[in-house]
Scaffold this active site. Structure first.
Site, PDB file in Angstrom:
ATOM      1  N   GLU A  62      49.672  49.659  29.790  1.00 30.16           N
ATOM      2  CA  GLU A  62      48.552  50.135  28.168  1.00 30.16           C
ATOM      3  C   GLU A  62      48.819  51.383  27.432  1.00 30.16           C
ATOM      4  O   GLU A  62      49.303  52.136  27.759  1.00 30.16           O
ATOM      5  CB  GLU A  62      47.426  50.253  29.206  1.00 30.16           C
ATOM      6  CG  GLU A  62      46.477  49.232  29.947  1.00 30.16           C
ATOM      7  CD  GLU A  62      45.083  50.140  30.568  1.00 30.16           C
ATOM      8  OE1 GLU A  62      44.576  50.930  29.780  1.00 30.16           O
ATOM      9  OE2 GLU A  62      44.605  49.332  30.966  1.00 30.16           O
TER      10      GLU A  62
ATOM     11  N   GLU B 188      35.186  47.772  22.347  1.00 25.88           N
ATOM     12  CA  GLU B 188      34.579  46.675  23.687  1.00 25.88           C
ATOM     13  C   GLU B 188      33.226  47.480  23.527  1.00 25.88           C
ATOM     14  O   GLU B 188      33.345  48.461  23.279  1.00 25.88           O
ATOM     15  CB  GLU B 188      35.437  46.433  25.297  1.00 25.88           C
ATOM     16  CG  GLU B 188      36.837  45.869  24.463  1.00 25.88           C
ATOM     17  CD  GLU B 188      37.148  46.339  25.470  1.00 25.88           C
ATOM     18  OE1 GLU B 188      36.515  45.017  26.794  1.00 25.88           O
ATOM     19  OE2 GLU B 188      38.933  46.434  25.634  1.00 25.88           O
TER      20      GLU B 188
ATOM     21  N   LYS C 224      31.708  48.845  26.841  1.00 24.55           N
ATOM     22  CA  LYS C 224      32.781  49.585  27.756  1.00 24.55           C
ATOM     23  C   LYS C 224      31.575  51.042  28.336  1.00 24.55           C
ATOM     24  O   LYS C 224      31.073  51.722  27.377  1.00 24.55           O
ATOM     25  CB  LYS C 224      33.994  49.679  27.078  1.00 24.55           C
ATOM     26  CG  LYS C 224      35.006  49.267  27.267  1.00 24.55           C
ATOM     27  CD  LYS C 224      36.602  49.290  27.664  1.00 24.55           C
ATOM     28  CE  LYS C 224      36.871  50.142  28.374  1.00 24.55           C
ATOM     29  NZ  LYS C 224      38.238  50.692  28.400  1.00 24.55           N
TER      30      LYS C 224
ATOM     31  N   GLU D 234      36.095  54.826  24.288  1.00 23.21           N
ATOM     32  CA  GLU D 234      36.367  53.631  25.604  1.00 23.21           C
ATOM     33  C   GLU D 234      35.879  52.836  25.367  1.00 23.21           C
ATOM     34  O   GLU D 234      36.849  51.628  24.954  1.00 23.21           O
ATOM     35  CB  GLU D 234      35.604  54.082  26.641  1.00 23.21           C
ATOM     36  CG  GLU D 234      36.517  55.100  27.257  1.00 23.21           C
ATOM     37  CD  GLU D 234      37.574  54.893  27.645  1.00 23.21           C
ATOM     38  OE1 GLU D 234      37.464  53.931  28.576  1.00 23.21           O
ATOM     39  OE2 GLU D 234      38.213  55.514  27.617  1.00 23.21           O
TER      40      GLU D 234
END
Length: 460
Positions: free
Chosen positions: A263, A319, A322, A328
């Site tokens: 990542e 998203e 999250k 995040e």
């Protein structure tokens, strides 16, 4: 040399080049209630020119959608299965039989990661189970005839006890001998990779006064860092962080084990208390890291010049489910409707972009007060439990909304909850408390107080 031999040699070179291409792939997370279907997502992955994708599970619908594409796939064994897999070959075999065999080899599954950032967990049994679980999964793959899948696991930067200067890179003492040494031995024996999560954003955001922003987003023209032990010169924070892992592995006797960046990315938005999370920085960082990683010939890092560094950019989507701070939920290259957050593609070939980026507005710490209140659209039926939690943590967080208090409005649950959220956050932020409450809360710079009712606030 015959034409046939030339063709064969050309094919081998192209296959080898594709196998170890530096072109980044993308992380496909699914923690959103408004994301495109797997089939549409695969088309969007292709539109980004990504040749590989990493999943955080082995979602059958996604693996089916990836069938017969040329996209290399990494799947993941869930964290919660690791301890049981360590104890049961039957369970390990069954997981491979149920999650890999229905799709392999027509779906190009090539990497199987056992858990996600397990060594950041406080659970000692889970940490000690990691390498045995990796071995079990490897044996199951072999037993069931799956030959082209490498086994690994992902590590966060916090597995390092020291990372600066890079030559001081060293794994934490609680995992160095007991977990990391046998893990590196396993990865070396199976010719796999050390999969690491590398986020210059977090390193910079924790100390923006001493870490140069341009150095963190690959834009530095005159800022360099010299490692006094090796005399290696660093021009960006990413290389510095990667090489800390290189030297940590070298300390344990594995100087040549390959690294895969599982990542990396930069948030395009965040909360008021999160510095530098904006579209300008995210686009600049991701465009530059793609350019670096996809370069031909490979650039490598100061400790490993010219070496290919495979990677996955985080993440495909913003998203909305999250948990944690606002960043995040804002690492995506794409919005949930499939549109790009900013112009980007992952081949590394695009160097000019048509649309100007919005100027960054939060590259410095916010100077005013910040409050934590009930978020717009919050589920009212869940507010009661969240309110009770915020008021039960001590420090007299909810005294002002008790009967007789200046903020007591028994008929206004939202007001009480907003006060409780703000008071809790102001009291506990320094020890990890967040303004989130399972999506029920959000930060605001508009004072929610009224009359004699003053809401506690945070000043950075």
């Amino acid at each position: 040399m015959s034409v046939l031999h030339l063709l064969t040699l050309s094919l081998l070179i192209s296959v080898s080049g594709a196998k170890f291409s530096g072109r980044p792939g993308v992380n496909y997370g699914q923690l959103g209630n408004n994301l495109p279907s797997p089939a549409n997502s695969v088309n969007l992955i292709k539109s980004l020119n990504a040749k590989s994708v990493k999943l955080y599970d082995a979602n059958p619908s996604i693996l089916a959608a990836l069938n017969a594409t040329d996209i290399v796939v990494s799947v993941m064994v869930p964290n919660e299965l690791i301890i049981n897999i360590t104890k049961s070959k039957t369970l390990s075999d069954e997981w491979i039989r149920s999650n890999i065999l229905p799709f392999y080899p027509s779906t190009k599954i090539r990497y199987l990661l056992v858990g996600n950032e397990i060594l950041s967990s406080p659970d000692s049994e889970l940490k000690s189970s990691l390498v045995p679980a990796m071995r079990k999964i490897q044996r199951s793959l072999k037993t069931l005839g799956v030959k082209k899948v490498k086994v690994g696991t992902t590590l966060a930067m916090d597995v390092l006890n020291s990372s600066f200067p890079p030559s001081s890179g060293e794994f934490r003492s609680d995992i160095s001998g007991s977990v990391m040494k046998p893990m590196l031995q396993f990865l070396n024996r199976t010719k796999s990779f050390l999969f690491v999560d590398v986020y210059p954003y977090f390193a910079w955001a924790q100390d923006p006064a001493h870490v140069n922003l341009d150095y963190a987003i690959f834009e530095s023209k005159n800022v360099t860092v010299l490692d006094p032990v090796t005399n290696l010169t660093y021009h960006n924070l990413f290389d510095q962080m990667i090489d800390a892992f290189v030297f940590a592995m070298k300390r344990l006797g594995y100087p040549d084990l390959r690294i895969w960046v599982a990542e990396t990315g930069w948030p395009n938005n965040g909360d008021y208390d999160q510095i530098g999370a904006n579209v300008y920085n995210a686009a600049t960082y991701n465009r530059n890291v793609v350019k670096k990683l996809a370069a031909e010939p490979p650039v490598g890092t100061p400790a490993r010049p010219g070496k290919v560094l495979p990677s996955f950019v985080f993440a495909l989507y913003n998203e909305n489910q999250k948990t944690g701070p606002g960043t995040e939920r804002h690492f995506g290259l794409l919005h949930p409707n499939g549109s790009r957050v900013y112009e980007i593609e992952l081949s590394g070939k695009m160097t000019e972009y048509e649309e100007p980026l919005p100027a960054p507005e939060n590259n410095e710490v916010y100077k005013g007060k910040i409050w934590c209140v009930v978020a717009k659209g919050a589920n009212w039926t869940q507010l009661g439990d969240a309110l009770s939690y915020a008021c039960s943590q001590g420090k007299n967080t909810c005294d002002s909304i008790k009967p007789g208090g200046p903020c007591h409005k028994p008929d206004l649950t939202i007001l009480h909850a907003s006060y409780a959220f703000s008071s809790y956050w102001a009291s506990f932020r320094k020890i990890g408390g967040t303004c989130y409450f399972n999506g029920l809360a959000t930060q605001t710079i508009k004072d929610p107080g009224y009359g004699r009712c003053e809401f506690p606030s945070v000043t950075l």
